[in-house]
Design a protein around this motif. Structure first.
Motif, short mmCIF file in Angstrom:
data_model
loop_
_atom_site.label_atom_id
_atom_site.label_comp_id
_atom_site.label_asym_id
_atom_site.label_seq_id
_atom_site.Cartn_x
_atom_site.Cartn_y
_atom_site.Cartn_z
N GLY A 85 0.86 -1.20 0.05
CA GLY A 85 -0.19 -0.04 -0.13
C GLY A 85 0.81 1.20 -0.05
O GLY A 85 2.06 1.21 0.10
N ARG A 86 0.16 2.40 -0.16
CA ARG A 86 0.84 3.69 -0.18
C ARG A 86 -0.15 4.59 0.56
O ARG A 86 -1.40 4.55 0.14
CB ARG A 86 1.20 4.19 -1.61
N LEU A 87 0.53 5.69 1.18
CA LEU A 87 -0.17 6.50 1.99
C LEU A 87 0.14 8.14 1.26
O LEU A 87 1.40 8.12 1.22
CB LEU A 87 -0.03 6.61 3.49
N ASP A 88 -0.65 8.79 0.76
CA ASP A 88 0.02 10.27 0.48
C ASP A 88 -0.95 11.14 1.29
O ASP A 88 -2.15 11.09 1.59
CB ASP A 88 -0.83 10.59 -1.05
N TYR A 89 0.16 11.68 2.31
CA TYR A 89 -0.38 12.68 3.07
C TYR A 89 -0.79 14.18 2.37
O TYR A 89 -0.25 14.49 1.62
CB TYR A 89 0.40 12.83 4.17
N GLY A 90 -2.05 14.80 2.90
CA GLY A 90 -2.40 16.05 2.38
C GLY A 90 -1.80 17.21 3.33
O GLY A 90 -0.71 17.04 3.83
N ARG A 91 -2.49 18.48 3.17
CA ARG A 91 -2.07 19.69 3.83
C ARG A 91 -1.99 19.44 5.38
O ARG A 91 -2.86 18.74 5.96
CB ARG A 91 -2.82 20.80 3.45
N PRO A 92 -0.90 20.07 5.95
CA PRO A 92 -1.01 19.89 7.56
C PRO A 92 -2.30 20.60 8.20
O PRO A 92 -2.76 21.69 7.80
CB PRO A 92 0.17 20.60 7.80
N HIS A 93 -2.68 20.09 9.42
CA HIS A 93 -3.69 20.54 10.03
C HIS A 93 -3.25 21.46 11.29
O HIS A 93 -2.52 20.64 12.20
CB HIS A 93 -4.63 19.50 10.51
N THR A 94 -3.07 22.65 11.26
CA THR A 94 -2.45 23.51 12.31
C THR A 94 -3.40 23.77 13.73
O THR A 94 -2.88 23.67 14.72
CB THR A 94 -2.30 24.88 11.85
N GLY A 95 -4.64 23.30 13.43
CA GLY A 95 -5.29 23.50 14.70
C GLY A 95 -6.10 24.78 15.07
O GLY A 95 -6.56 25.04 16.19
N ASP A 96 -5.97 25.46 13.87
CA ASP A 96 -6.39 26.80 13.87
C ASP A 96 -8.12 26.99 14.19
O ASP A 96 -8.70 28.02 14.71
CB ASP A 96 -6.32 27.78 12.78
N ALA A 108 2.80 16.11 5.99
CA ALA A 108 2.38 16.73 4.84
C ALA A 108 2.96 16.58 3.52
O ALA A 108 3.99 17.05 3.45
CB ALA A 108 1.69 18.13 5.19
N GLY A 109 2.30 16.31 2.37
CA GLY A 109 2.99 16.42 1.23
C GLY A 109 3.78 15.30 0.84
O GLY A 109 4.42 15.30 -0.15
N HIS A 110 4.02 14.43 1.68
CA HIS A 110 4.89 13.26 1.63
C HIS A 110 4.03 11.98 1.26
O HIS A 110 2.85 11.72 1.97
CB HIS A 110 5.73 12.90 2.85
N SER A 111 4.66 10.90 0.54
CA SER A 111 3.86 9.68 0.32
C SER A 111 4.90 8.58 1.15
O SER A 111 6.18 8.71 1.04
CB SER A 111 4.03 9.30 -1.13
N PHE A 112 4.28 7.54 1.68
CA PHE A 112 4.85 6.32 2.42
C PHE A 112 4.47 5.25 1.78
O PHE A 112 3.32 4.91 1.65
CB PHE A 112 4.94 6.41 3.90
N TYR A 113 5.26 4.31 1.45
CA TYR A 113 4.90 2.79 1.00
C TYR A 113 4.96 2.26 2.16
O TYR A 113 6.01 2.07 2.79
CB TYR A 113 5.78 2.37 -0.23
N ILE A 114 3.71 1.30 2.38
CA ILE A 114 3.66 0.65 3.38
C ILE A 114 3.94 -0.89 3.22
O ILE A 114 3.29 -1.71 2.26
CB ILE A 114 2.16 0.65 4.02
#
Length: 711
Positions: A85-96, A108-114
């Motif tokens: 599998g692969r995960l593509d992370y989206g924009r960061p969540h700042t908690g605002d 955020a913005g990175h992909s990881f192969y699982i």
């Protein structure tokens, strides 16, 4: 969520077809690069020069052994895809917006192969992330409702070790429709040939929550057939070894299964996940290993009534009384001579020391070792009162004094666990004395051996007797505790067997797996709360899995007809499988039953996958002869790793925990009648009906049990 595939039989939809070659080619290139990186990692490990690294040869051997294990763990297994599998992370969540920041914001913005193990390139950057790493958790937990900052989840499909398909799930797009995964369904329904394989690519959220639960707590999983409870337990071991490797390397881990056939079936799961040092054993194997140190060899069997009584928790209290039966109160003083001085400890003071040790309830052997030190301390007090200044060396010398040793030998004699159990089971008077108020006269007669034995080696010991010896051994000296124990098919253990397993994780945790509906021993547990108390883990958390992934819908529905009769309090299992499965019940004349069974086996073998022919023990010889006459080659349970045969002839008593693509079940009535009582027989039938992954054929001549037909 269409599956993109190069196989012409499963071509992509027109809207995605033009884009398929590019992404698929890139994923294949990443797979090839990852495999090359893994080979480099292994080569680097093999090339390490350990000369002049350690201070002595002992450390060098330990380091070499660890390095050899590292090299073995880095093997590229052809049958196990490097990533799934692969995960593509989206924009960061700042908690605002008032919500807490996501723990994955920095991805955020990175992909990881699982994948099954970590792989990095020459610069140390990850090419594949271990499925147990925190960054991999959203692969199993993220959803449209809770995307956990994952924009895209990609699953990969493999055929013969080659990457042939991928499937995308747009978790970050609120407009994207939520669909079931075709690749996930395909993986779940893949034929089961050979030993059990891992489910690391298909772990579901409720399973993942159990797998990643902390090491400090014990978890009990009540799971219906096909819910993956065994796989969950094995993957939890792998996860704990990843997150607490140093701790568990010191304390050890253990997987306990019901029989050797089951252990053979699951033995490849943990190595496929890179874990090579987890011991696997049966309860009988564990206790016989201890009992064997005292000369016990299991050669006999008990009837159901006797085995149930010997497995009763009351026997622990009987043994405790018996172990302390030889302790007597001193009637004479102890006089210690040192040089020209004589030091006298009166009998009443010795009695106080013995009474104190008895009341402390410490192990018999520990108390026996403490008594001479207590006597020596009393002597030292008198020395100090007389103006001397003795130290610890003097106390140790006094404790070894012949007079002190004589008192200890007479008052607190040594106990041999096997001889203690031998005396109990061979001596009616001794048993009556120790079991008074615990076992009635009939129960005592049932426990006693028919022929009293003269010695340990001449006795005919049973498996239940070995458990008693194991209990007695722990009364004398503490059993070593492991860091974590997985206990599978736990519903079939007796209270004394639970105690035996519990002794091996007194300072560690456990994962207890089972199904109350599949309890087929006369002493099968009635509730998990009771079982866990005997295990010494009364505060364990109990989880229930009811969503099945293995057994087809029609098959589990048919088997569930038995639940009101065998386990009325359990919820009926459901199946997520889209295919109802092949299912047939064939009534045939008695004279043609063997031929009908052989024909059903031929039909199953004409399809892909494994076939299990399950029958009552009494029917195995005649069915084996029929298969031989028909020229059908078959294996015995536990031999499924052998090549060249896809048919296994399985006695019903060994079917638990196993699975086959197709099951042919011979004569349910004979299976039920072969058990001590109807309820146990129906539970055995429930087990056998639910071994099928793709199809079930029931062949019978005698009427089916009423609980199955509803008549």
């Amino acid at each position: 969520m269409p599956a993109h595939d190069t196989d012409p039989t499963t071509a992509p939809s027109p809207s995605t077809a033009p884009d398929v070659p590019g992404p698929l080619a890139r994923e294949r290139a990443h797979l090839a690069a990852s495999r090359a990186a893994l080979r480099t990692m292994r080569a680097d490990a093999e090339a390490l020069d350990l000369r002049d690294v350690t201070a002595n040869w002992v450390n060098a051997e330990v380091l070499r052994s660890q390095l050899d294990q590292r090299v073995e763990a880095l093997a590229d297994l052809a049958h196990a895809p490097l990533f799934f599998g692969r995960l593509d992370y989206g924009r960061p969540h700042t908690g605002d917006d008032g919500a807490p920041p996501s723990p994955y914001s920095h991805h955020a913005g990175h992909s990881f192969y699982i994948g099954r193990r970590h792989v990095h390139d020459t610069a140390g950057d990850p090419m594949v992330v271990d499925w147990r790493a925190p960054v991999s958790e959203p692969f199993y937990r993220a959803s449209k409702k809770d995307p956990q900052h994952v924009a895209l989840r990609r699953r990969f499909g493999y055929t013969g070790g080659e990457l042939t398909a991928y499937e995308d799930e747009q978790l970050g797009d609120p407009e994207a429709a939520e669909r079931s995964s075709a690749l996930l369904q395909r993986e779940i329904e893949k034929p089961r040939v050979g030993p059990m394989r891992d489910i690391v690519a298909t772990i579901q959220p409720e399973q993942d929550a159990i797998v990643r639960s902390g090491i400090e707590g014990t978890v009990c999983v009540q799971g219906a057939p096909g819910t993956g409870k065994t796989a969950v337990g094995l993957h939890r071991v792998a996860y704990l070894l990843y997150t607490h490797r140093e701790r568990l390397a010191r304390t050890g881990t253990l997987v306990v299964g019901p029989n050797s056939s089951f252990l053979h079936y699951i033995e490849q799961v943990l190595p496929a996940l890179g874990e090579l040092k987890v011991r696997q054993a049966t309860v009988d194997g564990l206790v016989e290993e201890v009992a064997g140190r005292y000369g016990v060899r299991v050669r006999g069997t008990d009837d159901a009534v006797t085995a149930r009584l010997k497995g009763d928790a009351r026997m622990a209290r009987v043994l405790r009384r018996a172990a302390r039966a030889g302790v007597t109160m001193p009637a004479e003083p102890c006089v210690v001579v040192r040089g020209s001085r004589r030091w006298r400890i009166p009998a009443f003071e010795l009695q106080e020391l013995v009474t104190e040790l008895l009341e402390r309830d410490i192990r018999y052997g520990a108390a026996r070792e403490a008594l001479p030190q207590r006597i020596a301390h009393a002597v030292l007090v008198r020395m100090e009162q007389a103006g001397e200044a003795p130290d610890d060396r003097v106390q140790d010398a006094v404790a070894r004094n012949p007079a002190v040793k004589a008192v200890v030998k007479a008052v607190w004699p040594a106990v041999d666990p096997a001889k203690l159990v031998l005396r109990l089971l061979s001596g009616p008077e001794f048993l009556a004395e120790q079991a008074d108020g615990l076992l009635d006269a009939d129960e005592q007669r049932a426990v006693l051996w028919a022929k009293p034995a003269r010695g340990v080696k001449s006795a005919t010991w049973s498996a239940a007797d070995a458990v008693l010896v194991d209990e007695a051994a722990d009364l004398v000296s503490r059993t070593s505790s492991l860091g974590h124990v997985v206990l599978d098919e736990a519903q079939d253990l007796s209270p004394m067997q639970y105690r035996a397993v519990g002794r091996r994780c007194t300072t560690g945790s456990a994962t207890v797996l089972g199904d109350l509906a599949q309890g087929t021993t006369p002493w099968a547990t009635g509730s998990w709360q009771e079982a866990l108390s005997h295990l010494g883990k009364g505060g364990a958390h109990i989880e229930e899995l009811t969503q099945g992934f293995r057994v087809p819908r029609d098959v589990i529905a048919y088997a569930s007809r038995l639940l009101p009769a065998i386990a009325p309090g359990l919820a009926e299992a459901t199946s997520v499988r889209e295919s109802p499965g092949d299912f047939a019940v064939r009534a045939v004349p008695e004279g043609t039953r063997a031929a009908a069974v052989v024909a059903a086996c031929r039909e199953s073998l004409a399809r892909e996958g494994s076939t299990g022919l399950i029958a009552a023990e009494s029917r195995i010889p005649s069915l084996a002869a029929a298969l031989d006459e028909a020229g059908l080659r078959y294996l015995s349970p536990g031999e499924e790793t052998s090549a060249g045969a896809r048919l296994t002839l399985v006695p019903a008593t060994l079917a638990k925990g196993l699975e086959y693509d197709y099951v042919v079940l011979d004569e349910p009535a004979a299976l039920v009648d072969g058990e001590p009582d109807t309820r146990t027989g129906l539970r055995r039938l429930y087990v056998c009906l639910t071994r099928a992954v793709s199809g079930l054929t029931v062949v019978h001549s005698a009427p089916l049990p009423r609980a199955l037909t509803g008549t």
